[in-house]
Write a protein that holds these residues in place. Sequence first.
Motif, PDB file in Angstrom:
ATOM      1  N   LEU A 134       0.903  -1.230  -0.045  1.00  0.00           N
ATOM      2  CA  LEU A 134      -0.113  -0.070  -0.004  1.00  0.00           C
ATOM      3  C   LEU A 134       0.913   1.273   0.283  1.00  0.00           C
ATOM      4  O   LEU A 134       0.701   2.111  -0.811  1.00  0.00           O
ATOM      5  N   LEU A 135       1.803   1.217   1.009  1.00  0.00           N
ATOM      6  CA  LEU A 135       2.791   2.458   0.833  1.00  0.00           C
ATOM      7  C   LEU A 135       3.452   2.656  -0.162  1.00  0.00           C
ATOM      8  O   LEU A 135       3.442   3.874  -0.675  1.00  0.00           O
ATOM      9  N   VAL A 136       4.094   1.827  -0.697  1.00  0.00           N
ATOM     10  CA  VAL A 136       4.994   2.060  -2.338  1.00  0.00           C
ATOM     11  C   VAL A 136       4.204   2.262  -3.091  1.00  0.00           C
ATOM     12  O   VAL A 136       4.361   3.094  -3.992  1.00  0.00           O
ATOM     13  N   ALA A 137       2.918   1.586  -3.391  1.00  0.00           N
ATOM     14  CA  ALA A 137       2.083   1.931  -4.495  1.00  0.00           C
ATOM     15  C   ALA A 137       1.373   3.453  -4.419  1.00  0.00           C
ATOM     16  O   ALA A 137       1.359   4.071  -5.378  1.00  0.00           O
ATOM     17  N   ALA A 138       1.204   3.911  -2.880  1.00  0.00           N
ATOM     18  CA  ALA A 138       0.839   5.370  -2.742  1.00  0.00           C
ATOM     19  C   ALA A 138       2.012   6.432  -3.270  1.00  0.00           C
ATOM     20  O   ALA A 138       1.790   7.149  -3.936  1.00  0.00           O
ATOM     21  N   VAL A 139       3.128   5.964  -2.841  1.00  0.00           N
ATOM     22  CA  VAL A 139       4.056   7.021  -3.233  1.00  0.00           C
ATOM     23  C   VAL A 139       4.460   6.869  -4.676  1.00  0.00           C
ATOM     24  O   VAL A 139       4.779   7.849  -5.493  1.00  0.00           O
ATOM     25  N   GLY A 140       4.339   5.742  -5.368  1.00  0.00           N
ATOM     26  CA  GLY A 140       4.619   5.545  -6.708  1.00  0.00           C
ATOM     27  C   GLY A 140       3.644   6.204  -7.386  1.00  0.00           C
ATOM     28  O   GLY A 140       3.754   6.745  -8.418  1.00  0.00           O
ATOM     29  N   ALA A 141       2.630   6.182  -7.199  1.00  0.00           N
ATOM     30  CA  ALA A 141       0.996   6.473  -7.640  1.00  0.00           C
ATOM     31  C   ALA A 141       1.492   8.164  -7.810  1.00  0.00           C
ATOM     32  O   ALA A 141       1.187   8.788  -8.798  1.00  0.00           O
ATOM     33  N   VAL A 142       1.743   8.942  -6.737  1.00  0.00           N
ATOM     34  CA  VAL A 142       1.791  10.386  -6.573  1.00  0.00           C
ATOM     35  C   VAL A 142       3.038  10.955  -7.269  1.00  0.00           C
ATOM     36  O   VAL A 142       2.948  12.059  -7.917  1.00  0.00           O
ATOM     37  N   VAL A 143       3.911  10.145  -7.691  1.00  0.00           N
ATOM     38  CA  VAL A 143       5.028  10.400  -8.757  1.00  0.00           C
ATOM     39  C   VAL A 143       4.838  10.031  -9.892  1.00  0.00           C
ATOM     40  O   VAL A 143       5.713  10.290 -11.039  1.00  0.00           O
ATOM     41  N   GLY A 144       3.837   9.534 -10.351  1.00  0.00           N
ATOM     42  CA  GLY A 144       3.519   8.872 -11.793  1.00  0.00           C
ATOM     43  C   GLY A 144       4.253   7.750 -12.199  1.00  0.00           C
ATOM     44  O   GLY A 144       4.448   7.649 -13.314  1.00  0.00           O
ATOM     45  N   ALA A 145       4.698   6.742 -11.244  1.00  0.00           N
ATOM     46  CA  ALA A 145       5.745   5.757 -11.648  1.00  0.00           C
ATOM     47  C   ALA A 145       4.569   4.691 -12.458  1.00  0.00           C
ATOM     48  O   ALA A 145       3.454   4.468 -11.900  1.00  0.00           O
ATOM     49  N   ALA A 146       5.519   3.992 -13.484  1.00  0.00           N
ATOM     50  CA  ALA A 146       4.546   3.096 -14.223  1.00  0.00           C
ATOM     51  C   ALA A 146       4.336   1.796 -13.478  1.00  0.00           C
ATOM     52  O   ALA A 146       3.246   1.357 -13.624  1.00  0.00           O
ATOM     53  N   HIS A 147       5.032   1.377 -12.514  1.00  0.00           N
ATOM     54  CA  HIS A 147       4.740   0.093 -11.653  1.00  0.00           C
ATOM     55  C   HIS A 147       3.654   0.576 -10.654  1.00  0.00           C
ATOM     56  O   HIS A 147       3.120  -0.566 -10.375  1.00  0.00           O
ATOM     57  N   ALA A 148       3.058   1.845 -10.469  1.00  0.00           N
ATOM     58  CA  ALA A 148       2.156   2.152  -9.381  1.00  0.00           C
ATOM     59  C   ALA A 148       0.924   1.674  -9.975  1.00  0.00           C
ATOM     60  O   ALA A 148       0.069   1.270  -8.938  1.00  0.00           O
ATOM     61  N   ARG A 149       0.385   1.553 -11.179  1.00  0.00           N
ATOM     62  CA  ARG A 149      -0.573   1.111 -11.756  1.00  0.00           C
ATOM     63  C   ARG A 149      -0.778  -0.509 -11.044  1.00  0.00           C
ATOM     64  O   ARG A 149      -2.075  -0.601 -10.733  1.00  0.00           O
ATOM     65  N   ALA A 150      -0.008  -1.308 -11.432  1.00  0.00           N
ATOM     66  CA  ALA A 150      -0.146  -2.864 -11.322  1.00  0.00           C
ATOM     67  C   ALA A 150      -0.118  -2.947  -9.741  1.00  0.00           C
ATOM     68  O   ALA A 150      -0.965  -3.689  -9.416  1.00  0.00           O
ATOM     69  N   LEU A 151       0.961  -2.288  -9.117  1.00  0.00           N
ATOM     70  CA  LEU A 151       0.950  -2.446  -7.606  1.00  0.00           C
ATOM     71  C   LEU A 151      -0.261  -1.844  -7.011  1.00  0.00           C
ATOM     72  O   LEU A 151      -0.697  -2.656  -5.988  1.00  0.00           O
ATOM     73  N   GLY A 152      -0.618  -0.914  -7.497  1.00  0.00           N
ATOM     74  CA  GLY A 152      -1.871  -0.250  -6.832  1.00  0.00           C
ATOM     75  C   GLY A 152      -3.241  -1.065  -7.089  1.00  0.00           C
ATOM     76  O   GLY A 152      -4.197  -1.058  -5.990  1.00  0.00           O
ATOM     77  N   LEU A 153      -3.286  -1.589  -8.345  1.00  0.00           N
ATOM     78  CA  LEU A 153      -4.464  -2.536  -8.508  1.00  0.00           C
ATOM     79  C   LEU A 153      -4.514  -3.719  -7.693  1.00  0.00           C
ATOM     80  O   LEU A 153      -5.572  -4.138  -7.140  1.00  0.00           O
ATOM     81  N   ILE A 154      -3.417  -4.282  -7.352  1.00  0.00           N
ATOM     82  CA  ILE A 154      -3.147  -5.512  -6.480  1.00  0.00           C
ATOM     83  C   ILE A 154      -3.571  -4.883  -5.276  1.00  0.00           C
ATOM     84  O   ILE A 154      -4.234  -5.798  -4.518  1.00  0.00           O
ATOM     85  N   ALA A 155      -3.057  -4.156  -4.676  1.00  0.00           N
ATOM     86  CA  ALA A 155      -3.320  -3.641  -3.370  1.00  0.00           C
ATOM     87  C   ALA A 155      -4.546  -3.205  -3.329  1.00  0.00           C
ATOM     88  O   ALA A 155      -5.140  -3.486  -2.125  1.00  0.00           O
ATOM     89  N   GLY A 156      -5.123  -2.505  -4.218  1.00  0.00           N
ATOM     90  CA  GLY A 156      -6.506  -2.277  -4.174  1.00  0.00           C
ATOM     91  C   GLY A 156      -7.393  -3.457  -4.006  1.00  0.00           C
ATOM     92  O   GLY A 156      -8.485  -3.556  -3.215  1.00  0.00           O
ATOM     93  N   GLY A 157      -6.986  -4.660  -4.768  1.00  0.00           N
ATOM     94  CA  GLY A 157      -7.965  -5.969  -4.381  1.00  0.00           C
ATOM     95  C   GLY A 157      -7.781  -6.357  -3.066  1.00  0.00           C
ATOM     96  O   GLY A 157      -8.660  -6.743  -2.627  1.00  0.00           O
TER      97      GLY A 157
END
Length: 323
Positions: free
Chosen positions: A200-223
């Motif tokens: 959750l924390l890695v996906a959150a930080v990656g999302a705010v900086v627009g990292a490409a991996h944030a979408r995949a990690l955020g989707l799994i974390a959201g699941g």
Amino acid sequence: MPALLIIAWLVRDVRAADGLMPVWEYWSGTADLRDAPRTTTSTTSLVLLLAYAAAAVAALRSASAASVLIVTGVVTFALRLPGVWTIADAPAPEDLRDRALLTTYVALAAGLAMIVVGVAGRRPVPEGAEGPAGPGRGAGVAVFLLLGFQGVLFAAWEIRQPFVYPSELYPAWFIGGEPLTTPLTEGPPGWVAVTHVLMLLVAAVGAVVGAAHARALGLIAGGFVLSSGVVGVARIVHYEMYEQFLDLDIEAQLNMLTSVSSLLVGPVVIIVLARRGVERIPVGGAPGPWGGGGAWGAQQPGYPPPQAAPGQQPPAPGFGPPP
């Protein structure tokens, strides 16, 4: 392969429990554990199964296939690693333990293979081409707030639990073993919870900086957040705890609100991240102040040359606009 193994274990649980409903009751904690058959899976396996299906589609059609494979491989390896030492001493028939241990080794090998394939498949982005899409600015901020909030909540509950749970549960809560009993193919609850918090924390930080991996990690974390909310709300409804909300102590009320929060946050994160990501700026930089595709008026391939005003000579290459 990991997806097929999860399906096989799910089928085994349904057959052993004589139906899907007893399996769900065991997953959600609403079954009578004295009579309910012990399952070998949990909602973690169901979320991973959906993640594998999405990764297979992304590997064939998405420009972000490399980051999707890497993220899925890392998550698989992290969640399945405890089985290496917990399954051998689990209270289950020997043949079942052997199959579960083989499944763990296959899942770990598949996770490493996905990481290797993803790393090998990452190629430099050609000049003028678009890089893998990450969350847009608005979506990134929203995901940062939502996943960051849930990550802090989950971490707070893990920090709180040693003060209210019996000391005999530790360190088994994190590394497995007696007196804790967990589904055969799943990791200890503390290990899984810490893994979720890190995701959750890695996906959150990656999302705010627009990292490409944030979408995949955020989707799994959201699941995983959604599954946690569904299970928690199912217990609330089953035991009619909502009717006693005002009479419960503050800790029980916060626990209920955490489940409701997870049920609301999970779908929002999935919907936001499932949308097409923001387009990356072509390699070579943003348009410069003189209107070119690169810094300070340097023209990118394919851009038309600057037009001179009537009566003026066009600027010489390498110099700025004429006085």
